[in-house]
Scaffold this active site. Structure first.
Site, PDB file in Angstrom:
ATOM      1  N   LYS A 108       0.855  -1.195   0.000  1.00 62.36           N
ATOM      2  CA  LYS A 108       0.000   0.000   0.000  1.00 62.36           C
ATOM      3  C   LYS A 108       0.890   1.244   0.000  1.00 62.36           C
ATOM      4  O   LYS A 108       1.931   1.258   0.691  1.00 62.36           O
ATOM      5  CB  LYS A 108      -0.850  -0.069   1.274  1.00 62.36           C
ATOM      6  CG  LYS A 108      -1.990   0.900   1.408  1.00 62.36           C
ATOM      7  CD  LYS A 108      -2.793   0.540   2.664  1.00 62.36           C
ATOM      8  CE  LYS A 108      -3.999   1.419   2.858  1.00 62.36           C
ATOM      9  NZ  LYS A 108      -4.824   0.990   4.025  1.00 62.36           N
TER      10      LYS A 108
ATOM     11  N   SER B 184      -9.562   0.360   2.839  1.00 69.40           N
ATOM     12  CA  SER B 184      -8.774   1.315   2.072  1.00 69.40           C
ATOM     13  C   SER B 184      -7.589   0.674   1.338  1.00 69.40           C
ATOM     14  O   SER B 184      -7.001   1.315   0.464  1.00 69.40           O
ATOM     15  CB  SER B 184      -8.247   2.431   2.981  1.00 69.40           C
ATOM     16  OG  SER B 184      -7.342   1.924   3.943  1.00 69.40           O
TER      17      SER B 184
ATOM     18  N   SER C 193      -9.665  -2.034   6.952  1.00 69.65           N
ATOM     19  CA  SER C 193      -9.069  -1.723   5.646  1.00 69.65           C
ATOM     20  C   SER C 193      -8.279  -2.862   5.014  1.00 69.65           C
ATOM     21  O   SER C 193      -7.911  -2.768   3.842  1.00 69.65           O
ATOM     22  CB  SER C 193      -8.183  -0.478   5.758  1.00 69.65           C
ATOM     23  OG  SER C 193      -8.977   0.669   5.839  1.00 69.65           O
TER      24      SER C 193
END
Lengths: 60, 470
Positions: free
Chosen positions: B77, B153, B177
């Site tokens: 990420k 996310s 997330s």
């Protein structure tokens, strides 16, 4: 129920020194009102007096 | 091969059947081919990846023993510090920041284990969201249906694994997330116990809730990666000084029957039929189950939301004062509101948090793990704002975390296992254990996998034609 309106928002913005443009105030107010409903749920719950806040989550 | 596992790659490289460089080039080729469609990656680290792969191949040629993730391509990420890259954290406000001068500790762990970093992935701005519909960097698409969200996310990390671009990826989980995109993208994802893995070098969202963890397409790969990530770090205030407690050695044996508590009440009420059907299917893998109703879960979710709003806004207060318009509109109003919350609300939420933790821990006297649907529904359409849940219109971006947030509040280890469905979108189940008992959530996930209930097939659209014709 906690009342969150434009006057309350104005006071908070003054206290924190944040200037929210006029066009964004409705969005911020809506978020505050949503969080206020959640706060009501939490505030009305009868916790034992001795229950201390978790300031740092640390599992044994 | 798009569906090759991390374990197969590492074995092949260690045995000298294929080079780390060839696996890395394969991954880069798949990324080049499919990322324009998926928008899973925001940066590709080709030079670094090839250099790491060649160094590893040189080690093998010298006869050195290779580490457990030798030659396994992975992505992270884009909130993790990667030396030489700007740590975007999904925000255009950070594009002009200086590049990171060193890798985050977890990336160093992965490198030490032989894994090859091939890129960084898309996310909701500052990890604040469940859909990876990023105003500045675009929406990440779900590999199972390109018109649908991958979840967030950590949506880019989930989509990259689900599409078979790489076998492993890293994300972060504050309120769900990792678990939400794992569920919607049909793969395995782990949110470890709060404090298990070092978060240093991962851009913070909510300090008292943030965790970091891996995605994979098999439980074994997830365990292999998780074991490589473990290790204490005194520079992260939350990271416990615990020894490495590997889960992989116990995954292949069934061991004693796991006592499974099936979460009902709030968890049933906030999941639609598709998600509950996935849960029912999962229960077929276990011998011992009992129904469990946790108290005051709705208030736990409310407490998590208040803590998130308040803590999540604080790192951005100065930037909000200076230039609120630079933020993604989706996050700006949330942050502004969060910065204005009365302290009494947060204090009460933190008191409730301690009470709720005590209540939930008692349940583990009689259950090894708890299980529920991971998300209220499978992936929704990109741009879809509302979704009907049992006759009530719910806001998608908020409701996706309904089932994960209560366990974020109290920092319990939670693993999402996928439940693919014929002709329909996958949806996951979440398995929860007591603090530090990641071994139990992994054992339960492995049991689901052995039973043929949990698996993560790469969609045909992302497999080479010769693979789909077999």
């Amino acid at each position: 129920v906690t009342k969150i309106d434009n006057n309350y928002l104005e006071a908070l913005l003054g206290a924190t020194g944040i200037d929210v443009p006029e066009e964004n105030r409705a969005g911020v107010l809506a978020q505050l009102q949503r969080l206020a409903k959640m706060a009501d749920q939490v505030m009305e719950f009868p916790l034992p007096e001795a229950e201390e806040p978790i300031t740092k989550l640390r599992h044994e | 091969m798009s569906d090759i596992t991390a374990m197969q790659v590492a074995r092949s490289v260690a045995a000298g059947e294929n080079s780390a460089e060839s696996f890395t080039k394969d991954a880069l080729q798949r990324i080049g081919q499919h990322n324009p469609t998926l928008n899973a990656l925001t940066a590709i680290t080709e030079d670094r990846a090839l250099a790491e792969a060649r160094a590893l191949d040189a080690c093998r040629e010298r006869g050195e023993t290779l580490p457990p993730l030798a030659g396994v391509p992975y992505v992270v990420k884009n909130l993790y510090d990667v030396e030489g890259l700007v740590t975007l954290a999904g925000s255009a406000t950070r594009q002009d920041c200086d590049p990171a001068t060193e890798d985050a500790p977890l990336i160093r762990h992965m490198k030490k284990a032989g894994a090859i970093l091939v890129g960084t992935t898309n996310m909701d701005e500052f990890a604040c969201g469940f859909t990876t519909e990023n105003t500045h960097f675009g929406t990440t698409r779900n590999p199972h249906d390109l018109d649908r969200i991958a979840g967030g996310s950590s949506g880019g990390s989930a989509a990259a694994v689900a599409a078979g671009l790489v076998p492993l990826s890293l994300g972060t989980d504050t309120n769900g997330s990792i678990r939400v995109p794992a569920s919607l993208s049909g793969i395995f994802g782990l949110k470890p116990t709060f404090g298990r893995l070092s978060r240093r070098g991962a851009y913070p969202f909510v300090a008292s809730l943030d965790t970091v963890g891996p995605f994979a397409r098999t439980a074994s790969d997830l365990g292999l990666c998780y074991d490589a990530l473990q290790g204490p770090d005194k520079s992260d205030f939350a990271c416990a000084q615990r020894p490495i407690e590997p889960v992989l050695p116990d995954l292949s044996s069934s061991g004693e029957a796991i006592r499974v508590g099936v979460l009902t009440g709030y968890f049933d009420e906030n999941a639609e039929d598709a998600a509950l059907a996935a849960l029912d299917a999962a229960l077929g893998a276990f011998e011992i189950t009992r129904r469990v109703v946790l108290p005051e879960v709705e208030r736990a979710r409310a407490s998590a939301s208040l803590v998130t709003a308040s803590e999540g806004a604080m790192p951005h207060l100065e930037a909000l004062r200076k230039d609120p318009q630079a933020f993604d509109p989706l996050t700006r109003d949330r942050f502004l509101a969060g910065a204005l919350l009365p302290a009494a609300w947060i204090n009460q939420a933190q008191r409730f948090r301690r009470w709720f933790l005590g209540q939930v821990l008692e349940v583990f006297d009689e259950c090894d793990v708890l299980i529920s649907a991971a998300t209220p529904w499978p992936a929704t359409r990109i741009g879809q704002k509302e979704h009907d849940l049992k006759g009530t219109q719910q806001i998608v971006a908020r409701t996706l975390g309904f089932l994960t947030q209560p366990f974020s509040l109290i920092g319990l280890p939670t693993l999402v296992a996928p439940v693919p469905r014929d002709g329909a979108l996958p949806v996951g189940v979440q398995i929860v254990a007591a603090p530090w008992r990641e071994d139990l959530v992994f054992r339960a996930a492995a049991q689901l996998e052995r039973s043929g209930i949990s698996f993560a097939p790469v969609p045909d659209a992302f497999r080479p034609r010769e693979e789909t014709e077999k």
